[in-house]
Design a protein around this motif. Structure first.
Motif, mmCIF file in Angstrom:
data_model
loop_
_atom_site.group_PDB
_atom_site.id
_atom_site.type_symbol
_atom_site.label_atom_id
_atom_site.label_comp_id
_atom_site.label_asym_id
_atom_site.label_seq_id
_atom_site.Cartn_x
_atom_site.Cartn_y
_atom_site.Cartn_z
ATOM 1 N N ASP A 292 46.168 49.619 49.231
ATOM 2 C CA ASP A 292 44.880 49.530 49.925
ATOM 3 C C ASP A 292 43.757 49.503 48.886
ATOM 4 O O ASP A 292 44.000 49.677 47.680
ATOM 5 N N ASP A 293 42.534 49.275 49.346
ATOM 6 C CA ASP A 293 41.403 49.112 48.418
ATOM 7 C C ASP A 293 41.171 50.354 47.572
ATOM 8 O O ASP A 293 40.865 50.247 46.378
ATOM 9 N N ASP A 294 41.309 51.543 48.170
ATOM 10 C CA ASP A 294 41.083 52.777 47.405
ATOM 11 C C ASP A 294 42.108 52.936 46.290
ATOM 12 O O ASP A 294 41.769 53.336 45.166
ATOM 13 N N SER A 295 43.360 52.609 46.578
ATOM 14 C CA SER A 295 44.411 52.724 45.555
ATOM 15 C C SER A 295 44.177 51.726 44.424
ATOM 16 O O SER A 295 44.346 52.053 43.239
ATOM 17 N N LYS A 296 43.764 50.500 44.787
ATOM 18 C CA LYS A 296 43.463 49.495 43.755
ATOM 19 C C LYS A 296 42.311 49.959 42.870
ATOM 20 O O LYS A 296 42.342 49.804 41.650
ATOM 21 N N ARG A 297 41.281 50.515 43.523
ATOM 22 C CA ARG A 297 40.120 50.995 42.768
ATOM 23 C C ARG A 297 40.522 52.131 41.831
ATOM 24 O O ARG A 297 40.096 52.203 40.683
ATOM 25 N N GLY A 298 41.387 53.028 42.315
ATOM 26 C CA GLY A 298 41.863 54.136 41.479
ATOM 27 C C GLY A 298 42.671 53.641 40.293
ATOM 28 O O GLY A 298 42.537 54.154 39.177
ATOM 29 N N LEU A 299 43.506 52.623 40.514
ATOM 30 C CA LEU A 299 44.302 52.050 39.426
ATOM 31 C C LEU A 299 43.399 51.393 38.393
ATOM 32 O O LEU A 299 43.612 51.529 37.179
ATOM 33 N N ASP A 300 42.378 50.670 38.855
ATOM 34 C CA ASP A 300 41.429 50.039 37.930
ATOM 35 C C ASP A 300 40.723 51.082 37.065
ATOM 36 O O ASP A 300 40.524 50.885 35.860
ATOM 37 N N ILE A 301 40.322 52.206 37.686
ATOM 38 C CA ILE A 301 39.652 53.278 36.936
ATOM 39 C C ILE A 301 40.590 53.841 35.864
ATOM 40 O O ILE A 301 40.189 54.063 34.712
ATOM 41 N N ALA A 302 41.855 54.061 36.235
ATOM 42 C CA ALA A 302 42.834 54.611 35.285
ATOM 43 C C ALA A 302 43.059 53.660 34.113
ATOM 44 O O ALA A 302 43.071 54.071 32.948
ATOM 45 N N LEU A 303 43.230 52.365 34.420
ATOM 46 C CA LEU A 303 43.455 51.373 33.361
ATOM 47 C C LEU A 303 42.244 51.242 32.444
ATOM 48 O O LEU A 303 42.369 51.204 31.220
ATOM 49 N N ASN A 304 41.052 51.182 33.071
ATOM 50 C CA ASN A 304 39.835 51.002 32.292
ATOM 51 C C ASN A 304 39.614 52.164 31.335
ATOM 52 O O ASN A 304 39.292 51.975 30.158
ATOM 53 N N ASN A 305 39.807 53.385 31.815
ATOM 54 C CA ASN A 305 39.566 54.552 30.966
ATOM 55 C C ASN A 305 40.674 54.765 29.941
ATOM 56 O O ASN A 305 40.410 55.271 28.848
ATOM 57 N N SER A 306 41.906 54.356 30.264
ATOM 58 C CA SER A 306 42.981 54.404 29.266
ATOM 59 C C SER A 306 42.664 53.456 28.116
ATOM 60 O O SER A 306 42.869 53.781 26.945
ATOM 61 N N HIS A 307 42.145 52.274 28.489
ATOM 62 C CA HIS A 307 41.792 51.305 27.461
ATOM 63 C C HIS A 307 40.619 51.805 26.616
ATOM 64 O O HIS A 307 40.603 51.636 25.398
ATOM 65 N N LYS A 308 39.644 52.437 27.253
ATOM 66 C CA LYS A 308 38.519 53.005 26.507
ATOM 67 C C LYS A 308 39.006 54.019 25.481
ATOM 68 O O LYS A 308 38.555 54.044 24.331
ATOM 69 N N MET A 309 39.939 54.867 25.911
ATOM 70 C CA MET A 309 40.481 55.884 25.013
ATOM 71 C C MET A 309 41.202 55.242 23.834
ATOM 72 O O MET A 309 41.080 55.686 22.686
ATOM 73 N N LYS A 310 41.939 54.178 24.095
ATOM 74 C CA LYS A 310 42.658 53.475 23.029
ATOM 75 C C LYS A 310 41.676 52.890 22.014
ATOM 76 O O LYS A 310 41.877 52.984 20.798
ATOM 77 N N VAL A 311 40.585 52.294 22.508
ATOM 78 C CA VAL A 311 39.572 51.719 21.621
ATOM 79 C C VAL A 311 38.902 52.814 20.785
ATOM 80 O O VAL A 311 38.669 52.643 19.581
ATOM 81 N N LEU A 312 38.601 53.955 21.398
ATOM 82 C CA LEU A 312 37.980 55.063 20.674
ATOM 83 C C LEU A 312 38.898 55.606 19.582
ATOM 84 O O LEU A 312 38.449 55.921 18.474
ATOM 85 N N ILE A 313 40.205 55.692 19.873
ATOM 86 C CA ILE A 313 41.165 56.162 18.874
ATOM 87 C C ILE A 313 41.230 55.178 17.715
ATOM 88 O O ILE A 313 41.229 55.581 16.535
ATOM 89 N N ASP A 314 41.281 53.880 18.019
ATOM 90 C CA ASP A 314 41.299 52.863 16.965
ATOM 91 C C ASP A 314 40.037 52.945 16.108
ATOM 92 O O ASP A 314 40.096 52.817 14.877
ATOM 93 N N GLU A 315 38.891 53.174 16.768
ATOM 94 C CA GLU A 315 37.624 53.267 16.041
ATOM 95 C C GLU A 315 37.625 54.479 15.107
ATOM 96 O O GLU A 315 37.183 54.393 13.961
ATOM 97 N N LEU A 316 38.133 55.597 15.585
ATOM 98 C CA LEU A 316 38.187 56.808 14.767
ATOM 99 C C LEU A 316 39.118 56.617 13.569
ATOM 100 O O LEU A 316 38.794 57.018 12.442
#
Length: 350
Positions: free
Chosen positions: A80-104
């Motif tokens: 459903d839309d809420d589950s898709k939105r939750g998955l997008d949030i999880a993926l987006n923030n996981s990717h942000k964390m990966k970029v921050l680790i690479d930057e550090l």
């Protein structure tokens, strides 16, 4: 007798003066020695902290990859839309964390002079165009206009794709963060010969119509861990190492970086990188005799961060039977996620 008295006075004054001089010099030597020891202690402590962060960052990458990969493999067909939105949030923030680790990790390696410079021969303007186009989605998500103007004469020059990518990723990420919706980000690139050293330089100008930087802070903007007050108020999630990383990368590429800014009107960062072959050592080059990926096949390692800061959940119609709930937080993803959790029970405002 007065002659002897004068002799005694002169000898006494000389002894006292000499004693004071010797004492002063000894105190200065001690102060220098103590300062040197303290500096060495601070350097050792700084090195230990860098090593610790590098080790921790490296250890975090594996479990993070094992989080991202299964999330990407989840099918959204029956969600459903809420589950898709939750998955997008999880993926987006996981990717942000990966970029921050690479930057550090990049920052720590540069600080310890362990980040290699490998130069390849290729069309730098075509490379910049592809790199900026990879940020088009992030610009669209932030409701920004992204323009690129590369003066391309099909010239092939020597440059580090990794260095250029990281420099532009940092500058574009800052421009997106500190430019309001409806604003403009422009990248202008060209090659120019400098008369003072007779070398060719790549000029990259990244301009935005964002919040700008106060004149009093311009001299500190490239200091490590420094964040401007206005920038911190706009986005407090940064670590203050992005621009310091840009400066270190530019310096290793035999270049430099500068900034001009007007508060409320925007900023222009100018990076100049030496691209003349005779400016570098022979070990800095990757030639055809070594196994390499060509410039055309280069895979961008740090994909752009999509902040989605303007992608808030729309307020639904008010239900008189429900209580109202106001959610206040400076992180848009957390606001969206909490709103999604509570909107069935409450009239949610963010």
């Amino acid at each position: 007798w007065y002659a002897y008295l004068i002799y005694i006075l002169i000898i006494t004054v000389t002894i006292i003066y000499s004693h004071k001089q010797i004492k002063t010099r000894q105190e200065e030597k001690n102060a220098i020695r103590i300062a040197t020891l303290e500096k060495e202690k601070l350097e050792d402590l700084d090195k230990e902290k860098s090593n610790f962060f590098t080790t921790v960052s490296h250890e975090l990458k594996t479990p993070l990859s094992l989080i991202i990969a299964p999330l990407k493999s989840i099918s959204t067909n029956n969600m459903d839309d809420d589950s898709k939105r939750g998955l997008d949030i999880a993926l987006n923030n996981s990717h942000k964390m990966k970029v921050l680790i690479d930057e550090l990790m990049t920052f720590n390696k540069l600080t310890e002079n362990k980040f290699p410079l490998y130069l390849q021969n290729g069309n730098i303007m075509s490379f910049i165009n592809k790199l900026v186009n990879a940020h088009a989605l992030a610009a669209h998500e932030n409701q920004l206009k992204l323009f690129v103007d590369c003066i391309d004469d099909d010239d092939e020059v020597w440059f580090s794709p990794n260095y250029v990518e990281r420099i532009l990723n940092n500058l574009l990420s800052n421009a997106f963060k500190f430019t309001r919706p409806g604003g403009k980000v422009t990248i202008h690139a060209f090659i120019q010969k400098h008369s003072e050293d007779d070398f060719n330089y790549l000029h990259i100008e990244v301009s935005d119509t964002g919040i700008g930087i106060q004149e009093s802070e311009l001299s500190k903007i490239f200091d490590r861990y420094h964040q401007t007050k206005r920038g911190y108020n706009t986005d407090s999630s940064g670590w203050g190492i992005g621009l310091s990383t840009v400066q270190m990368l530019a310096t290793k590429h035999k270049g430099f970086v500068s900034v001009k800014s007007v508060v409320g009107e925007g900023s222009t960062f100018t990076v100049q990188l030496n691209i003349s072959k005779n400016a570098f050592k022979s070990e800095d080059f990757i030639d055809d005799n070594k196994t390499i990926i060509s410039i055309d096949d280069y895979k961008f390692t740090a994909q752009p961060i999509i902040s989605g800061k303007n992608n808030e959940m729309a307020d639904k119609e008010i239900d008189a039977e429900k209580d109202s709930l106001l959610i206040v937080d400076d992180n848009h993803d957390l606001r969206n996620y909490l709103s999604m959790l509570f909107d069935k029970e409450y009239n949610v405002y963010t």
